[in-house]
Design an enzyme around this catalytic site. Structure first.
Site, PDB file in Angstrom:
ATOM      1  CE  LYS A 203      -3.971   2.347   2.912  1.00 34.50           C
ATOM      2  NZ  LYS A 203      -4.678   1.997   3.296  1.00 34.50           N
ATOM      3  CE  LYS A 256      -5.951   1.646  -0.098  1.00 34.10           C
ATOM      4  NZ  LYS A 256      -6.732   1.696   0.987  1.00 34.10           N
TER       5      LYS A 256
HETATM    6  C1  PBG Z   1      -7.602   3.766   5.134  1.00 36.10           C
HETATM    7  C2  PBG Z   1      -7.191   3.313   3.845  1.00 36.10           C
HETATM    8  C3  PBG Z   1      -7.386   4.634   3.508  1.00 36.10           C
HETATM    9  C4  PBG Z   1      -7.777   3.557   2.416  1.00 36.10           C
HETATM   10  C5  PBG Z   1      -8.961   2.203   2.596  1.00 36.10           C
HETATM   11  N1  PBG Z   1      -8.345   1.663   3.936  1.00 36.10           N
HETATM   12  C6  PBG Z   1      -7.103   5.416   3.158  1.00 36.10           C
HETATM   13  C7  PBG Z   1      -5.709   6.018   3.154  1.00 36.10           C
HETATM   14  O1  PBG Z   1      -4.701   5.226   4.109  1.00 36.10           O
HETATM   15  O2  PBG Z   1      -5.593   7.127   3.451  1.00 36.10           O
HETATM   16  C8  PBG Z   1      -8.191   4.215   0.549  1.00 36.10           C
HETATM   17  C9  PBG Z   1      -9.472   3.617  -0.241  1.00 36.10           C
HETATM   18  C10 PBG Z   1      -9.617   4.901  -1.023  1.00 36.10           C
HETATM   19  O3  PBG Z   1      -9.001   5.237  -1.461  1.00 36.10           O
HETATM   20  O4  PBG Z   1     -10.793   4.347  -2.125  1.00 36.10           O
HETATM   21  N2  PBG Z   1      -6.131   2.657   6.152  1.00 36.10           N
HETATM   22 ZN    ZN Z   2      -5.622   3.854   8.323  1.00 39.55          ZN
END
Ligand code: PBG
Ligand code: ZN
Length: 333
Positions: A203, A256
């Site tokens: 991520k 992601k």
């Molecule tokens: C939080 C989380 C995020 C997303 C999913 N879980 C955002 C972040 O890390 O700030 C992003 C999903 C999206 O942008 O559609 N842990």
């Molecule tokens: Zn988070």
């Protein structure tokens, strides 16, 4: 005397267009296919009843109270969508995100209501603290940074609490070192050996999460997530992250964001045998919606092309805000 006929191999011997001549042959040679069962629909849940609050940066996406989410999830299920993932936005946030590990918290009650109304719906719970903490970081803060090991202690508690409520799968998204092992251990020690973990394994820190920050109200009040999420410049590091999560017992690994990281999806697919998920994130959704609203692109075609690209890159499943809409498109052929 027969004259020898000389066939020269001209450039036109190879005519790939032969296999594109009509829909029947195009279907037969199609290499990748998107099916509704590949898709996971996210929902943003808020407390209360009859709440349907549009998310400004995500047209077609709403903050919903659970009673409003159920009919949508029922429709998604009837269209063959593979499952749903729940994000909770509690009324009260605090420094350690207590609501996330409260057996009567927002998401736990939602899980129970969902399971009662739709027992066959595959229900995934995102397991992270950023929607539950008043500071918006993905764990417990210590001197302005997330304390990894202190966060692990409460991460396991949240996972157990979701499992007790009846969730089918947990998806830790906080990028804490050792997060998957902690959750696996916590679930196994409490009898939930059959609940799988979908790890947000690779991520990246991303501007593509912008609209999610509005939808889930989880933006950090100070600083950013660079000490736990990955640098977009790094490819090899993604493979190390995935390897660690697989070692720790991840059943599914996620990459992601999606669209700007198709190369990473492909690498992960090629290096590991576990199922791979791709997250078609909020900013990717917002770009499509914004251009469609201007009449600049054909939304339906673009959605299917994007989802196909994830499958082609090697993803087995796709978390996407387009899930229900795409399933509708697939049903209508
Ligand atoms: C939080 C989380 C995020 C997303 C999913 N879980 C955002 C972040 O890390 O700030 C992003 C999903 C999206 O942008 O559609 N842990
Ligand atoms: Zn988070």
């Amino acid at each position: 005397m027969t004259k020898s006929i000389h066939f020269s191999v001209s450039a036109q011997v190879h005519r790939p267009r032969r296999l594109r001549a009509n829909p029947a042959i195009r279907r037969m040679v199609q290499e990748t296919m998107v099916q509704p069962a590949d898709l996971i629909q996210p929902y943003f849940l808020v407390p209360g009843k009859e709440v349907v609050k549009p998310v400004s940066a995500m047209p077609g996406v709403f903050q919903l109270s659970v009673d409003q989410a159920i009919p949508l999830a029922r429709q998604a299920m009837e269209l063959g969508v593979g499952g749903v993932i729940l994000f909770g936005i509690p009324a009260i946030k605090d420094s350690t995100g207590s609501d996330a590990r409260d057996d009567n918290g927002l998401i736990q009650s939602a899980i129970r209501t969902f399971k009662e109304a739709l027992p066959d719906l595959y229900l995934i719970a995102d397991a992270c603290y950023c929607e539950y903490t008043d500071h918006g970081h993905c764990g417990i803060l210590h001197n302005g940074d997330v304390d990894n090991d202190a966060t692990l202690e409460i991460l396991g508690e949240a996972a157990i609490s979701y499992a007790k409520a009846g969730v089918d799968m947990v998806a830790p998204s906080g990028m804490m070192d050792g997060g998957v092992a902690t959750i696996r251990g916590a679930l196994d020690q409490t009898g939930f050996t059959n609940i799988p973990i979908m790890a947000y394994a690779a991520k990246y820190v991303s501007a593509f999460y912008g609209p999610f920050g509005i939808a889930a109200q989880n933006a950090p009040k100070s600083g950013d997530r660079r000490t736990y999420q990955m640098d977009p410049a790094n490819r090899r590091e993604a493979l190390r992250e995935v390897a660690l999560d697989v070692q720790q017992g991840a059943d599914v690994v996620m990459v992601k964001p999606g669209l700007a990281y198709l190369d990473i999806i492909r690498e992960v697919r090629d290096h590991f045998d576990v199922p791979v998920a791709a997250y078609n994130v909020s900013g990717e959704y917002a770009m499509v919606k914004a251009a469609a609203m201007q009449g600049w692109i054909n939304e339906d075609r673009m959605v299917m092309e994007i989802l196909t690209s994830f499958k082609r890159a090697g993803a087995d499943m796709i978390l996407t805000y387009h899930a229900t809409h795409a399933a509708q498109l697939l049903q209508n052929g």
